[in-house]
Design a protein around this motif. Structure first.
Motif, mmCIF file in Angstrom:
data_model
loop_
_atom_site.group_PDB
_atom_site.id
_atom_site.type_symbol
_atom_site.label_atom_id
_atom_site.label_comp_id
_atom_site.label_asym_id
_atom_site.label_seq_id
_atom_site.Cartn_x
_atom_site.Cartn_y
_atom_site.Cartn_z
ATOM 1 N N ASN A 1 -13.820 18.369 24.241
ATOM 2 C CA ASN A 1 -14.920 18.739 25.599
ATOM 3 C C ASN A 1 -15.326 17.765 26.752
ATOM 4 N N ALA B 1 -26.542 26.718 20.888
ATOM 5 C CA ALA B 1 -26.711 27.180 21.151
ATOM 6 C C ALA B 1 -28.049 27.856 21.137
ATOM 7 N N PHE C 1 -19.480 28.596 27.945
ATOM 8 C CA PHE C 1 -19.408 27.739 27.266
ATOM 9 C C PHE C 1 -20.920 28.467 26.079
ATOM 10 N N ARG D 1 -14.758 23.100 13.420
ATOM 11 C CA ARG D 1 -16.075 24.270 13.944
ATOM 12 C C ARG D 1 -16.575 24.479 12.925
ATOM 13 N N SER E 1 -13.165 25.799 22.060
ATOM 14 C CA SER E 1 -13.586 26.344 20.699
ATOM 15 C C SER E 1 -13.601 24.964 19.897
ATOM 16 N N LEU F 1 -17.969 20.671 16.443
ATOM 17 C CA LEU F 1 -16.912 21.066 17.422
ATOM 18 C C LEU F 1 -15.544 20.127 16.500
ATOM 19 N N GLU G 1 -18.421 15.939 18.189
ATOM 20 C CA GLU G 1 -18.766 16.800 19.416
ATOM 21 C C GLU G 1 -19.138 18.193 18.907
ATOM 22 N N HIS H 1 -22.051 21.700 19.828
ATOM 23 C CA HIS H 1 -21.452 23.281 20.394
ATOM 24 C C HIS H 1 -23.284 23.904 19.682
ATOM 25 N N PRO I 1 -14.093 25.844 29.005
ATOM 26 C CA PRO I 1 -14.734 24.875 27.632
ATOM 27 C C PRO I 1 -13.633 25.287 26.316
#
Length: 490
Positions: free
Chosen positions: A426, A127, A454, A174, A416, A165, A123, A125, A414
């Motif tokens: 998620n 951005a 998110f 993370r 983190s 993630l 997974e 993230h 969500p």
């Protein structure tokens, strides 16, 4: 005349199991002779911003963020280790995660790149942060390759973050991938939505004006409004379903592109002093009314509220009541805690009722008792255990319908990936989000906490899961905005 932007069809891109970069872009240019048929962005393009209908559940609301699939039969990563071993190994992640095909200069529109990793259900993230916080979408293909896409409207300089993630949807990790964040320059013009409601006068500034009544800290570039399109003001938001479908735009760019009524600029500037942040949430199809905490306190004061069910709702309302001066510090401290502990997994904090606020902590019977009293404020329920009981939600909403209260259903917030003790991901939350928008009727007012928060789960979060709480005697960034949105419907 104002030209619309024509979408240029991308070349077809086919996914393979090779490690060649997979890149796709749908960009929009400004052509005075072009007309946009809007086939990909809604029937009436004048009422749609460029990204408003991208990766959404059609007319239901709700923006997809992650999509996963099972591993293709026979596929294994090159390292042949499990997720926990990868998390512990120095030569696994982020070293063995490759990001290919990120374009350094793009035009407004949809752009894609490839992530290659060692597991089928990792997974990520993604951005994009700059003039706006752009919506993103990651699709797993079951063979260690992922297509990451983002949609961007406003030109300017951005940072593209690609974070790991979860490893194989099992182990929280993370960490940024190597080279993250990437620098992306968005060049070109963008389409401005107009609406079909009453006009609000727009005061144009002279060329090179910086609107001196605005604080310099909020204006990062000269304001050039003489070329801005004349737009009409949208109707005020009357549902949280409308209000939570939108995007984060940096305040100075919202001014530059005339995305806010000029009569509200002073009030929005004052609101940003409360949120302590330079981004403003702008819904796609309605207009938020700026308020200060005193305005919101008047709305919430002397109303009765019912809330259920998990820690996201608990911390939100505990912080809300403190921010509005309804709870004192001790009451907020006592109501903000709640967890399972011991071998029997008993709840440390259970239900509470203080000053018109009833919180049902994993207890639908207690919640129903509150609803039977006819709350005249908010009746809020949210997803538990990644599932949606549509008949139960409909019954709860019907109980509120005959009262003066407003029923709101929160979809899953969500995760983190910070807390490595928790086995939450998620992908499952997104399935529950989709179920809420597809199984619950349009009469249920849905607060899309996932899409709303998110892009900002690393901006002043409370802990590994919560974004709304009290920090340094003040509500957190997203807590302030959630409070403002809820106040719109009371």
């Amino acid at each position: 005349m104002n030209a619309y932007l024509m979408e240029k069809a991308p070349e077809e891109v086919k996914l393979t199991t090779s490690k060649k970069p997979l890149v796709g872009s749908r960009f929009f240019d400004n052509d005075d002779d072009a007309e946009d048929d809007g086939s990909n962005y809604g029937v009436n393009t004048q009422q749609k911003s460029l990204c408003s209908s991208w990766k959404t559940y059609d007319n239901l609301g709700g923006r997809e963020v992650m999509h996963d699939t099972q591993a293709q039969p026979g596929w294994k990563g090159s390292m042949n280790i499990n997720a926990q071993q990868c998390a512990d190994a120095l030569n696994c992640y982020p070293l063995m995660v490759m990001v290919e095909g990120v374009e350094v200069t793009v035009k407004p529109g949809v752009h894609s790149f490839t992530i290659t990793s060692q597991f089928a259900r990792d997974e990520f993230h993604v951005a994009l942060e700059g003039p706006e916080l752009s919506p993103t979408f990651v699709e797993a293909h079951g063979n260690g390759t992922y297509t990451a896409s983002y949609c961007v409207e406003l030109p300017g300089f951005y940072k593209l973050y690609v974070r790991i993630l979860q490893i194989d949807a099992q182990i929280s990790f993370r960490k940024d991938t190597f080279k993250s964040p990437y620098s992306v320059n968005v060049q070109g013009n963008t389409r401005h939505p107009s609406t079909n409601t009453a006009e609000i006068p727009v005061a144009y500034a002279s060329i090179n004006s910086t609107l001196p009544h605005l604080r310099k800290s909020l204006v990062k570039a000269p304001i050039h409004l003489t070329e801005s399109p004349q737009i009409r003001a949208m109707d005020s938001c009357t549902t949280v379903r409308q209000a939570t479908q939108g995007r984060w735009v940096r305040f100075d760019h919202a001014v530059i592109y005339n995305l806010l009524p000029s009569s509200y600029l002073q009030q929005w500037e004052e609101f940003l002093e409360i949120s302590r942040d330079e981004y403003i949430w702008i819904p796609y199809s309605c207009r938020l009314r700026p308020m200060n905490l005193d305005d919101i306190r008047v709305i919430f004061h002397n109303l009765t509220h019912c809330a259920c069910c998990d820690s996201y709702i608990r911390t939100l309302f505990s912080a809300t009541m403190y921010a509005l001066g309804i709870f004192n510090k001790d009451e907020t401290r006592d109501t903000s805690h709640g967890w399972f502990e011991g071998e029997s997994k008993q709840l440390y904090q259970k239900n509470w009722e203080i000053k018109g606020m009833s919180m049902s902590w994993h207890d639908y019977k207690h919640f129903k008792k509150c609803l039977l009293k006819g709350p005249n404020g908010l009746a809020v329920e949210n997803i538990l255990a990644n599932k949606v009981n549509s008949s139960q939600v409909a019954n709860h909403a019907a109980m509120v319908k005959n009262s003066l209260g407003k029923f709101v259903f929160f979809v899953g917030h969500p995760w983190s990936g910070d807390d490595r003790r928790s086995k939450r991901h998620n992908y499952a939350i997104q399935h529950a989000q989709h179920a809420a928008f597809t199984k619950l009727g349009s009469e249920i007012d849905i607060f899309d906490a996932f899409a709303f928060t998110f892009p900002r789960i690393y901006h002043e979060a409370c802990d590994s899961s919560h974004v709304s709480c009290i920090s340094s005697e003040r509500p957190t960034l997203l807590g302030v905005w959630e409070l403002l949105i809820l106040a719109q419907i009371l």
